[in-house]
Write an enzyme that holds these catalytic residues in place. Structure first.
Site, PDB file in Angstrom:
ATOM      1  N   ARG A  50       0.830  -1.204   0.000  1.00  0.00           N
ATOM      2  CA  ARG A  50       0.000   0.000   0.000  1.00  0.00           C
ATOM      3  C   ARG A  50       0.869   1.260   0.000  1.00  0.00           C
ATOM      4  O   ARG A  50       0.546   2.255  -0.648  1.00  0.00           O
ATOM      5  CB  ARG A  50      -0.908  -0.019   1.235  1.00  0.00           C
ATOM      6  CG  ARG A  50      -1.856   1.158   1.281  1.00  0.00           C
ATOM      7  CD  ARG A  50      -2.906   0.993   2.375  1.00  0.00           C
ATOM      8  NE  ARG A  50      -3.950   2.006   2.231  1.00  0.00           N
ATOM      9  CZ  ARG A  50      -4.308   2.832   3.214  1.00  0.00           C
ATOM     10  NH1 ARG A  50      -3.726   2.768   4.384  1.00  0.00           N
ATOM     11  NH2 ARG A  50      -5.253   3.717   2.993  1.00  0.00           N
ATOM     12  N   HIS A  73       0.632   4.494  -2.505  1.00  0.00           N
ATOM     13  CA  HIS A  73       0.447   5.870  -2.023  1.00  0.00           C
ATOM     14  C   HIS A  73       1.627   6.758  -2.389  1.00  0.00           C
ATOM     15  O   HIS A  73       1.464   7.966  -2.559  1.00  0.00           O
ATOM     16  CB  HIS A  73       0.199   5.884  -0.508  1.00  0.00           C
ATOM     17  CG  HIS A  73      -1.198   5.486  -0.140  1.00  0.00           C
ATOM     18  ND1 HIS A  73      -1.866   5.970   0.947  1.00  0.00           N
ATOM     19  CD2 HIS A  73      -2.066   4.640  -0.759  1.00  0.00           C
ATOM     20  CE1 HIS A  73      -3.093   5.446   0.995  1.00  0.00           C
ATOM     21  NE2 HIS A  73      -3.222   4.626  -0.029  1.00  0.00           N
ATOM     22  N   HIS A  94      -5.950  -5.628  -2.618  1.00  0.00           N
ATOM     23  CA  HIS A  94      -6.708  -5.850  -1.380  1.00  0.00           C
ATOM     24  C   HIS A  94      -6.922  -7.331  -1.091  1.00  0.00           C
ATOM     25  O   HIS A  94      -7.641  -7.675  -0.161  1.00  0.00           O
ATOM     26  CB  HIS A  94      -8.051  -5.102  -1.447  1.00  0.00           C
ATOM     27  CG  HIS A  94      -7.903  -3.602  -1.393  1.00  0.00           C
ATOM     28  ND1 HIS A  94      -8.904  -2.730  -1.753  1.00  0.00           N
ATOM     29  CD2 HIS A  94      -6.849  -2.817  -1.033  1.00  0.00           C
ATOM     30  CE1 HIS A  94      -8.476  -1.475  -1.602  1.00  0.00           C
ATOM     31  NE2 HIS A  94      -7.227  -1.502  -1.177  1.00  0.00           N
ATOM     32  N   ASN A 136      -2.758   8.595   4.817  1.00  0.00           N
ATOM     33  CA  ASN A 136      -1.478   7.915   5.037  1.00  0.00           C
ATOM     34  C   ASN A 136      -1.196   7.579   6.498  1.00  0.00           C
ATOM     35  O   ASN A 136      -0.170   6.967   6.803  1.00  0.00           O
ATOM     36  CB  ASN A 136      -0.332   8.776   4.488  1.00  0.00           C
ATOM     37  CG  ASN A 136      -0.392   8.870   2.967  1.00  0.00           C
ATOM     38  OD1 ASN A 136      -0.812   7.919   2.307  1.00  0.00           O
ATOM     39  ND2 ASN A 136       0.006  10.003   2.423  1.00  0.00           N
TER      40      ASN A 136
END
Ligand code: HEM
Ligand SMILES: *[C@@H]1O[C@H](CO)[C@@H](O)[C@H](O)[C@H]1NC(C)=O
Ligand SMILES: *[C@@H]1O[C@H](CO)[C@@H](O)[C@H](O)[C@H]1NC(C)=O
Length: 332
Positions: free
Chosen positions: A68, A72, A194, A97
Site C-alpha cells: 500500500r 500511495h 486488497h 497515510n
C-alpha cells in the site's frame, strides 16, 4: 582531395556517434530498466529481499503495509519516495497515510545498502523492490522490477487528497487512475492488491448501520445479508473504529484472486471495492479474473505484476531530476 573525403567520413561518423549517444542518454534518462544497479550495487535487490523477509517473519502485516505504501507513494508526486519524508505537513501526515506501515523496513534496507554502496540506490527503488517482495512472500507471482528512479525533494500533505477514496464512484476511480496513465483493467487489477491486508472499521462501518431504508438490516444493499451480521458483530456501531478486519474475507494472507470472488458474493469490505462489481463497466473485468465461461480469462497473479510495473513508473524522476537520498526520511 582524398584527405578531405576522409575527414568528411570521419566527421560524419563522429556526427552519427554523437546522435546515437544523445539518443541513448535520452532513452536511459526517460525510463527505468531492469538491472539498473547490476554494476553499481549488485547486492541491492537481494538486501531488500532479505530485509523484507526478516521483518515479515516477525510481523506479517508489513507485506500489505509495504504494498500500500508503494501505491500511495506513486500516486502523489510520482514514485519518488516522497511518502517517506518526515516533517510537518509532509505526505505521511495526511489522513489517507496515517495508517501506513513498513517505514522501518525501508530504513533498515537503506542503512544496509548505504554501508556497501553509498549514494547509489534510491529510496524510491527500494520501496518498489519491497512491494514486489511483499507480494511474493504472500504467495503472489514475482516480476522483474525496473529501477533507476531518483528520490523527490517535495512532500506535501495537501497533495495526498488526490489519492482515491473508499467512497469514490467507479467513474472517479477510473478518472484518478487514468490521470496516472492507468486504464480500467489496471484499476481493477491493482485494487486486487486488497487480496492481502486489513482495514479499520472506521472506513466501512457507515455501510452497516442506517445506510439504507431499502434493506431490513439498514445496511448497504450491495453487501451479502449474512455477511452484514458478521461485520456488525466485528464492528459494532459505537465500538472501536480502529479494530481491523480482512479486506479479502477468508484469505487475508494469501495473494490470490479470491478477492474478486468476494466482490461477486457481496463480500467486498470497502464501498469502492464492492462498486467494481455493482458497476456493469467494471464487473466484466472482475468476471474475467474469475474465469467466467465465454469471457477471455485473465490471470490475476500475472496481470498484477504487469500493472505494478506500470504503476511503479508513474511520473518518475530520472537522470538529473531528484537525488539519491542518504536517509530515506529526509531530503539531502
Ligand atoms: C480505488 C483505489 C483504492 C482505495 C479507495 C483504497 C483504499 C484503502 C483503504 C481505505 C484501506 C484501509 C486502510 C487501513 O485501514 O489501514 C486500504 C488498505 C490497503 N490497500 Fe488500498 N485502496 C485502493 C487501491 C489500492 C491499490 C492500487 C493497492 C496496491 C496495489 C492497495 C493496497 C492496499 C493494501 C495492501 C491494503 C492493506 C493495508 C494494511 O493491511 O495495512 N490499495 N486501501
Ligand atoms: C441508527 O439505527 C440504530 C438502530 O437501528 C438507532 O438506534 C440509531 O439511533 C440510528 N442512528 C441514527 C444516527 O439514525
Ligand atoms: C470471514 O471469514 C472467516 C473464515 O475464515 C470468518 O471466521 C470471519 O468471521 C469472516 N467474516 C469477516 C467479516 O471477516
Amino acid at each position: 582531395m582524398a584527405t578531405s573525403f576522409c575527414n568528411r567520413r570521419v566527421l560524419l561518423a563522429k556526427f552519427l556517434l554523437a546522435i546515437m549517444a544523445a539518443c541513448c542518454t535520452l532513452v536511459e534518462s526517460q525510463g527505468t530498466r531492469v538491472g539498473f544497479y547490476s554494476t553499481t550495487c549488485p547486492r541491492a535487490e537481494s538486501i531488500v529481499q532479505s530485509t523484507v523477509q526478516s521483518h515479515f517473519r516477525s510481523d506479517p502485516t508489513i507485506a500489505p503495509g509495504l504494498l500500500r505504501m508503494h501505491f500511495h507513494d506513486c500516486f502523489v508526486q510520482g514514485c519518488d519516495a516522497s511518502i517517506l519524508i518526515d516533517g510537518p505537513n509532509t505526505e505521511k501526515t495526511a489522513p489517507p497515510n496515517l495508517l501506513l506501515r513498513g517505514y522501518d523496513v525501508i530504513d533498515d534496507a537503506k542503512t544496509q545498502i548505504e554501508a556497501i554502496c553509498p549514494g547509489v540506490v534510491s529510496c524510491a527503488d527500494i520501496l518498489s523492490f519491497a512491494a514486489r517482495d511483499s507480494v511474493v512472500l504472500t504467495g503472489g507471482v514475482s516480476w522483474a522490477v525496473p529501477t533507476g528512479r531518483k528520490d523527490g525533494r517535495v512532500s506535501l500533505a495537501s497533495e495526498a487528497a488526490n489519492l482515491p477514496g473508499f467512497r469514490d464512484s467507479v467513474d472517479l476511480q477510473k478518472q484518478k487512475f487514468a490521470a496516472k496513465g492507468l486504464n480500467t483493467q489496471d484499476l481493477i487489477t491493482l485494487v486486487g492488491g486488497h487480496t492481502i491486508g486489513t482495514t479499520a472499521c472506521q472506513f466501512f462501518r457507515y455501510r452497516l448501520y442506517n445506510f439504507s431504508t431499502t434493506t431490513a438490516n439498514g445496511a448497504d444493499p450491495s453487501i451479502n445479508a449474512a455477511f452484514v451480521s458478521q461485520l456488525q458483530a466485528l464492528c459494532p456501531q459505537n465500538g472501536d473504529g480502529s479494530r481491523r478486519i480482512g479486506l479479502d474475507n477468508g484469505s487475508v494472507n494469501r495473494f490470490d484472486n479470491s478477492f474478486f470472488a468476494n466482490l461477486r458474493d457481496g463480500k467486498g469490505i470497502l464501498e469502492s471495492d464492492q462498486k467494481l462489481w455493482t458497476d456493469a463497466s467494471t464487473q466484466t473485468i472482475v468476471q474475467r479474473f474469475l474465469g467466467i465461461r465465454g469471457l477471455l480469462g485473465l490471470t490475476f497473479n500475472v496481470e498484477f505484476g504487469r500493472s505494478m510495473v506500470k504503476m511503479s513508473n508513474i511520473e518518475i524522476k530520472t537522470g538529473t531530476a531528484g537525488e539519491i537520498r542518504r536517509v530515506c526520511s529526509r531530503i539531502n
